[in-house]
Write a protein that holds these residues in place. Sequence first.
Motif, PDB file in Angstrom:
ATOM      1  N   SER A  36       0.852  -1.191   0.000  1.00  0.00           N
ATOM      2  CA  SER A  36       0.000   0.000   0.000  1.00  0.00           C
ATOM      3  C   SER A  36       0.883   1.234   0.000  1.00  0.00           C
ATOM      4  O   SER A  36       2.007   1.204   0.492  1.00  0.00           O
ATOM      5  N   PHE A  37       0.359   2.302  -0.576  1.00  0.00           N
ATOM      6  CA  PHE A  37       1.076   3.571  -0.627  1.00  0.00           C
ATOM      7  C   PHE A  37       0.052   4.693  -0.595  1.00  0.00           C
ATOM      8  O   PHE A  37      -1.157   4.462  -0.772  1.00  0.00           O
ATOM      9  N   ALA A  38       0.521   5.898  -0.343  1.00  0.00           N
ATOM     10  CA  ALA A  38      -0.385   7.036  -0.203  1.00  0.00           C
ATOM     11  C   ALA A  38      -1.237   7.197  -1.457  1.00  0.00           C
ATOM     12  O   ALA A  38      -0.721   7.342  -2.560  1.00  0.00           O
ATOM     13  N   GLY A  39      -2.558   7.132  -1.282  1.00  0.00           N
ATOM     14  CA  GLY A  39      -3.485   7.282  -2.394  1.00  0.00           C
ATOM     15  C   GLY A  39      -3.764   6.013  -3.162  1.00  0.00           C
ATOM     16  O   GLY A  39      -4.587   6.010  -4.078  1.00  0.00           O
ATOM     17  N   GLY A  40      -3.105   4.917  -2.808  1.00  0.00           N
ATOM     18  CA  GLY A  40      -3.288   3.666  -3.530  1.00  0.00           C
ATOM     19  C   GLY A  40      -4.352   2.777  -2.922  1.00  0.00           C
ATOM     20  O   GLY A  40      -4.935   3.088  -1.876  1.00  0.00           O
ATOM     21  N   PRO A  41      -4.635   1.642  -3.554  1.00  0.00           N
ATOM     22  CA  PRO A  41      -5.666   0.727  -3.038  1.00  0.00           C
ATOM     23  C   PRO A  41      -5.215   0.064  -1.748  1.00  0.00           C
ATOM     24  O   PRO A  41      -4.021  -0.201  -1.547  1.00  0.00           O
ATOM     25  N   SER A  42      -6.165  -0.209  -0.884  1.00  0.00           N
ATOM     26  CA  SER A  42      -5.857  -0.859   0.388  1.00  0.00           C
ATOM     27  C   SER A  42      -6.450  -2.260   0.492  1.00  0.00           C
ATOM     28  O   SER A  42      -6.173  -2.981   1.446  1.00  0.00           O
ATOM     29  N   ASP A  43      -7.265  -2.664  -0.477  1.00  0.00           N
ATOM     30  CA  ASP A  43      -7.872  -3.989  -0.469  1.00  0.00           C
ATOM     31  C   ASP A  43      -8.243  -4.343  -1.900  1.00  0.00           C
ATOM     32  O   ASP A  43      -8.309  -3.473  -2.781  1.00  0.00           O
ATOM     33  N   TRP A  44      -8.496  -5.628  -2.137  1.00  0.00           N
ATOM     34  CA  TRP A  44      -8.863  -6.072  -3.472  1.00  0.00           C
ATOM     35  C   TRP A  44     -10.278  -5.642  -3.825  1.00  0.00           C
ATOM     36  O   TRP A  44     -11.133  -5.487  -2.953  1.00  0.00           O
ATOM     37  N   SER A  45     -10.521  -5.477  -5.105  1.00  0.00           N
ATOM     38  CA  SER A  45     -11.821  -5.002  -5.568  1.00  0.00           C
ATOM     39  C   SER A  45     -12.862  -6.105  -5.595  1.00  0.00           C
ATOM     40  O   SER A  45     -14.063  -5.819  -5.681  1.00  0.00           O
ATOM     41  N   ARG A  46     -12.429  -7.372  -5.522  1.00  0.00           N
ATOM     42  CA  ARG A  46     -13.383  -8.480  -5.562  1.00  0.00           C
ATOM     43  C   ARG A  46     -12.817  -9.666  -4.792  1.00  0.00           C
ATOM     44  O   ARG A  46     -11.600  -9.875  -4.753  1.00  0.00           O
ATOM     45  N   PRO A  47     -13.694 -10.453  -4.176  1.00  0.00           N
ATOM     46  CA  PRO A  47     -13.234 -11.659  -3.476  1.00  0.00           C
ATOM     47  C   PRO A  47     -12.972 -12.769  -4.483  1.00  0.00           C
ATOM     48  O   PRO A  47     -13.369 -12.674  -5.655  1.00  0.00           O
ATOM     49  N   PRO A  48     -12.330 -13.845  -4.068  1.00  0.00           N
ATOM     50  CA  PRO A  48     -12.120 -14.969  -4.980  1.00  0.00           C
ATOM     51  C   PRO A  48     -13.411 -15.708  -5.247  1.00  0.00           C
ATOM     52  O   PRO A  48     -14.370 -15.644  -4.464  1.00  0.00           O
ATOM     53  N   GLY A  49     -13.437 -16.407  -6.355  1.00  0.00           N
ATOM     54  CA  GLY A  49     -14.571 -17.251  -6.694  1.00  0.00           C
ATOM     55  C   GLY A  49     -14.128 -18.694  -6.850  1.00  0.00           C
ATOM     56  O   GLY A  49     -12.951 -19.020  -6.658  1.00  0.00           O
ATOM     57  N   PRO A  50     -15.028 -19.588  -7.209  1.00  0.00           N
ATOM     58  CA  PRO A  50     -14.665 -21.002  -7.371  1.00  0.00           C
ATOM     59  C   PRO A  50     -13.639 -21.190  -8.485  1.00  0.00           C
ATOM     60  O   PRO A  50     -13.630 -20.453  -9.475  1.00  0.00           O
ATOM     61  N   TRP A  51     -12.800 -22.179  -8.315  1.00  0.00           N
ATOM     62  CA  TRP A  51     -11.787 -22.483  -9.315  1.00  0.00           C
ATOM     63  C   TRP A  51     -12.442 -22.823 -10.654  1.00  0.00           C
ATOM     64  O   TRP A  51     -13.374 -23.620 -10.727  1.00  0.00           O
ATOM     65  N   GLY A  52     -11.961 -22.175 -11.711  1.00  0.00           N
ATOM     66  CA  GLY A  52     -12.406 -22.484 -13.062  1.00  0.00           C
ATOM     67  C   GLY A  52     -13.809 -22.045 -13.416  1.00  0.00           C
ATOM     68  O   GLY A  52     -14.341 -22.449 -14.453  1.00  0.00           O
ATOM     69  N   ALA A  53     -14.435 -21.190 -12.603  1.00  0.00           N
ATOM     70  CA  ALA A  53     -15.846 -20.857 -12.797  1.00  0.00           C
ATOM     71  C   ALA A  53     -16.090 -19.689 -13.751  1.00  0.00           C
ATOM     72  O   ALA A  53     -17.230 -19.434 -14.129  1.00  0.00           O
ATOM     73  N   ASP A  54     -15.038 -18.982 -14.159  1.00  0.00           N
ATOM     74  CA  ASP A  54     -15.218 -17.794 -14.997  1.00  0.00           C
ATOM     75  C   ASP A  54     -15.005 -18.097 -16.473  1.00  0.00           C
ATOM     76  O   ASP A  54     -14.326 -19.059 -16.841  1.00  0.00           O
ATOM     77  N   SER A  55     -15.572 -17.242 -17.302  1.00  0.00           N
ATOM     78  CA  SER A  55     -15.395 -17.376 -18.735  1.00  0.00           C
ATOM     79  C   SER A  55     -13.977 -16.949 -19.114  1.00  0.00           C
ATOM     80  O   SER A  55     -13.450 -15.976 -18.559  1.00  0.00           O
ATOM     81  N   PRO A  56     -13.360 -17.635 -20.067  1.00  0.00           N
ATOM     82  CA  PRO A  56     -11.997 -17.265 -20.466  1.00  0.00           C
ATOM     83  C   PRO A  56     -12.001 -16.060 -21.408  1.00  0.00           C
ATOM     84  O   PRO A  56     -11.807 -16.177 -22.633  1.00  0.00           O
ATOM     85  N   ARG A  57     -12.212 -14.912 -20.841  1.00  0.00           N
ATOM     86  CA  ARG A  57     -12.227 -13.672 -21.615  1.00  0.00           C
ATOM     87  C   ARG A  57     -11.775 -12.528 -20.726  1.00  0.00           C
ATOM     88  O   ARG A  57     -11.807 -12.620 -19.511  1.00  0.00           O
ATOM     89  N   TRP A  58     -11.342 -11.456 -21.384  1.00  0.00           N
ATOM     90  CA  TRP A  58     -10.978 -10.251 -20.632  1.00  0.00           C
ATOM     91  C   TRP A  58     -12.209  -9.457 -20.273  1.00  0.00           C
ATOM     92  O   TRP A  58     -13.226  -9.546 -20.967  1.00  0.00           O
TER      93      TRP A  58
END
Length: 493
Positions: free
Chosen positions: A470-492
Motif C-alpha cells: 500500500s502507498f499514499a493514495g493507492g488501493p488498500s484492499d482487493w476489488s473483488r473476493p475470490p470465486g470457485p476455481w475455473g468458474a469464470d469465462s476465459p475472456r478479458w
Amino acid sequence: MLIAYTLHSARMTHSDAPTTEFAWTALGGDPGLFPRLSAVTRSGALEARLPVRELARACVGACVLAAAELGARRAGLADVPEVRVDDGAVATAFVSERHLLVDGRAPVTFAPLSRFWRTADGWVRTHANYPHHRARLLSALGLPDDASVEAVAGCLAERSAVEVEDAVYAAGGLAVALRTPEGWARHEQGAAVAGRPLVERGRLDSAASRSLPPLAGDPLSPAAGLRVLDLTRVIAGPVATRTLALLGADVLRVDPPGLPELADQHTDTGFGKRSATLDLTAGRHDRQVFEELLASADVVVTGYRPGALDRFGLSAEALAERRPGIVVGQLSAWGAYGPWGGRRGFDSLVQVATGIAAVEGSGEKPGALPAQALDHGTGYLLAAGVLRAVTEGLDEGGTRFVRPALARTAAWLTAGDEAGRGGAAAEASGSREGSYGSGPAEGSYGDPAPWLAEADSALGRLRYALPPVSFAGGPSDWSRPPGPWGADSPRWV
C-alpha cells in the motif's frame, strides 16, 4: 535478437543481507526514489534464526515502491507517493494461507505424506499435497496407493536420503534430501544459483514502446488497464498475480481442466482475480480461445517448471515474436539452469535442499521458517519485477522478461546469516543510512487482527489477510473476493 541484461550478477556475499535497498537495486530501481520509503518495524514478527523479517520487509518494500513509481508515472505526478511498509501487515500476509477462514473453517495446509522422514543416513522431505504427486511418491517407493504413514516411514528408514531423492524425482514426484548450507554450496545446483542475480531481468528485442492511458481517480491503481494472463499455481506465482490484481490489473488465471488447484490455496491467492480453464492439448476451440487471450495480453506470468509450457509457444523468446512488447514473468523453484533446472519444487523442499531447514532445526531434527517465506517473498519480487518492466517499457520499449527463483531467494536469505545479520539488524532499527529514512522500532507483533478483514463471497464468508502492499493514495484492499476455481469465462473484462 537477444538484448539481455542483468543488474546484479555477482555471487552473493554477507554484505548482501536482505534489505529493501538491495532488492530495489537488483530490480533496476532509481536510488533517488528510495527516500520515499519508510517502515514500521515490529519485534516478534516472523522470528527465526535467519533474517526472515528483513527479507519479507525487503520484498514487499521493493514491490510497493515499484507500484508507487508506476502509478506516479501514469498519473503524471511530480513526486512518487510516499510508501510505508508495516512489519505487522507483512508478517500477516506472509502466512495468509494460515489466516484464511471459509465460513469459520480453517484451511487444509499440508497432506499427511508431506513431511520430514528419517532415512538410513539423515532426513528427507516429501511433498504430496496434490493427488498425482502422492501417487508418484508411493509408486517410486514401491508402495500401494493406500499405504499408511507408518508404511512410508518404514520404507524410507531403510534407504539413504539421496537415494530417495533421486528415485522419487525420477518417478515425477517430489522429495529432497536435507543438506547443510555448506553441502548446498558444494552442490552443482547450489553453485549455479549463487552466481545468478536476485531477479534475472532482460530485454529480448527492440519492440516499440507501448503506451498506457493516463491514470486518474481514487484510489490510484498503477496496473489499471493491464491484462495479465496468469499461468501459475500454488503460492509464489499466485501471490504475484494477486498483487497485480490489487493494483488494478485485469488478471485472468487459466488452468488445465484436469489439474484442479487445492481449494483453500486457490481461495487464499484468488483475491481480485478471475479463474478459467482451457485444455491446450486437445481440440482447436480451447487453443483458439487461448490465442485470442494472448493476442491482447500485456503480461504473461508462468509458474510451471522451466520448459513445461514451451510446446505451447510460451517461452519468453516465442512470446516476443508473437506479442512484441509484452512482459513475461517466469517463476521457477530451482532456476532455469543447472542440473536441477527442469525439476519441480516447492518452498518447503527448497528450504530443505538449501540448508535453511538445517539452520532452523534443533538438535538433530530439521526445522522450518515461520512462514513459506520463499514463496511469498519471491512472489512479491516477481510482481515488483513486472511493474518495473512495465515502467521501463513505457520509455524504452522492448519485450521484457523477469525471472526469479525460490532457490535464489533462499541464497539471499542465507547470505544474511551470521555476519550479514548486522546489516539487517541495523535496517530494522532504522539506523542504516538510506534504508528507510528514520524511525526506531515502533512496537511488537502479536495479534494479527489489525491486518485481517472479512468479506462475503461465492465461496462463503471469508476471513483473510489484507495486502501489505500500500502507498499514499493507492488501493488498500482487493476489488473483488475470490470465486470457485475455473468458474469464470476465459475472456478479458
